[in-house]
Design an enzyme around this catalytic site. Structure first.
Site, PDB file in Angstrom:
ATOM      1  N   HIS A 156      47.058-104.733  64.078  1.00 28.90           N
ATOM      2  CA  HIS A 156      48.415-104.861  63.563  1.00 28.90           C
ATOM      3  C   HIS A 156      47.348-107.259  63.884  1.00 28.90           C
ATOM      4  CE1 HIS A 156      51.175-102.154  64.495  1.00 28.90           C
ATOM      5  NE2 HIS A 156      52.224-102.812  63.879  1.00 28.90           N
TER       6      HIS A 156
ATOM      7  N   SER B  24      51.236 -97.867  62.437  1.00 29.14           N
ATOM      8  CA  SER B  24      52.151 -98.679  62.925  1.00 29.14           C
ATOM      9  C   SER B  24      52.816 -97.123  63.685  1.00 29.14           C
ATOM     10  CB  SER B  24      52.929 -99.857  62.890  1.00 29.14           C
ATOM     11  OG  SER B  24      53.603-100.675  63.845  1.00 29.14           O
TER      12      SER B  24
ATOM     13  N   GLU C 140      46.297 -99.204  70.345  1.00 27.87           N
ATOM     14  CA  GLU C 140      47.022-100.273  69.360  1.00 27.87           C
ATOM     15  C   GLU C 140      48.355-101.001  69.457  1.00 27.87           C
ATOM     16  OE1 GLU C 140      48.796-102.063  66.411  1.00 27.87           O
ATOM     17  OE2 GLU C 140      49.078 -99.622  65.610  1.00 27.87           O
TER      18      GLU C 140
END
Length: 306
Positions: A277, A109, A208
């Site tokens: 996620h 992330s 992602e």
């Protein structure tokens, strides 16, 4: 490319929070999980702190991270969570210490900014895997088991596309071999124009994201195209685009955006990979050779540890 050594019994892992703040319960669960692997754990001074959006001031978070990277006793550096904040300190990371003493660095992330910087500045292979705060999913979870494998075994990891993942429909047939680079789309787009923007020549790009409306996903992919990122690209590995929705019924869903932007690149594209996620994710190396094969539905990634 340099690799840290795989972690073993008695090795010391530093838990740091270079981005957002973590809940105390998650910190405790992470320590217990890692000690269950036979590792020793040291918390950064500000690993459980809080300041504005962050786990501490910029100087505090940077000090924890650099202390871990400089300490020869520390063999692994695990980031407690993503959120936001890594970009504010990434230019002051001690890359000389990383080059002198490579360690196992894991997160995802917002930590994508650190992955990209470590690759560009030091050529360090890192682990795109759960932030340590996600270890509260339990030792039997796929997320924790895959993370343990990625940091303790010098073996390739095979990630198989699954129809249960919504991005499974995003595909361009073919096979490709290259260096796996990338991570969170938002963070990658934020590196454009900085010293840590990735050179994707000869690479497979991992993508992602989470909670980004489809038009924003489109905007970021267009930005990467305009910045020349597809030049020399060999393939795209599409992970989880979690909760990337818009309430306007007239707007296209994120899958349509991904198909439009990625299937026109002229390279193989494999969606449906449990990376990101989602409820579970598999940890994989970044900066290491990988092979993408749409016929087999697999992404095979060489280890990030030696």
């Amino acid at each position: 490319m340099i690799r840290g050594s795989r972690l073993g019994e008695g090795d010391l892992v530093a838990l740091v929070s270079p981005s957002g703040a973590s809940e105390a319960g998650r910190v405790a669960a992470t320590v217990a999980a890692l000690e269950g692997w036979g590792l020793r754990v040291r918390l950064g001074v500000h690993a459980g702190g809080r300041h504005a959006f962050f786990a501490g001031t910029d100087d505090e978070r940077l000090a924890d991270l650099n202390d871990a990277l400089r300490d020869p006793a520390v063999r692994g550096v695990f980031c407690m969570r993503g959120g936001y904040g890594m970009q504010r300190i990434v230019d002051r990371v001690d890359f000389a210490a990383v080059r002198a003493d490579p360690k196992v660095v894991m997160g995802f992330s917002d930590i994508t900014a650190l992955h990209a910087a470590l690759w560009r500045e030091a050529g360090l292979a890192t682990v795109h895997g759960p932030t340590a705060g996600q270890f509260d999913r339990g030792p039997a979870s796929l997320t924790v088991r895959a993370a343990r494998r990625a940091v303790t075994l010098s073996e390739p990891v095979t990630v198989t596309a699954t129809a249960a993942e919504p991005t499974h429909a995003v595909r361009v047939e073919g096979a490709a071999t290259g260096t796996l680079l990338g991570g969170n789309l938002t963070m990658l787009a934020s590196t454009v124009g900085t010293p840590h923007a990735l050179d994707l020549s000869g690479a497979i790009l991992l993508l992602e994201d989470v909670e980004e409306e489809p038009y924003r996903v489109d905007r970021m992919l267009v930005q990467l195209k305009r910045a020349g990122w597809p030049a020399g690209l060999r393939g795209v590995a599409v992970g989880q685009f979690t909760d990337c929705v818009d309430t306007n019924p007239h707007y296209p869903p994120v899958l349509d955006v991904l198909r439009e932007q990625l299937t026109t690149l002229g390279v193989p594209v494999l969606g449906g990979l449990p990376l990101g996620h989602g409820p579970e994710q598999i940890a994989v190396g970044l900066g290491v050779p990988a092979h993408l094969d749409t016929a087999a539905g697999t992404l095979v990634v060489e280890p990030a540890v030696k």
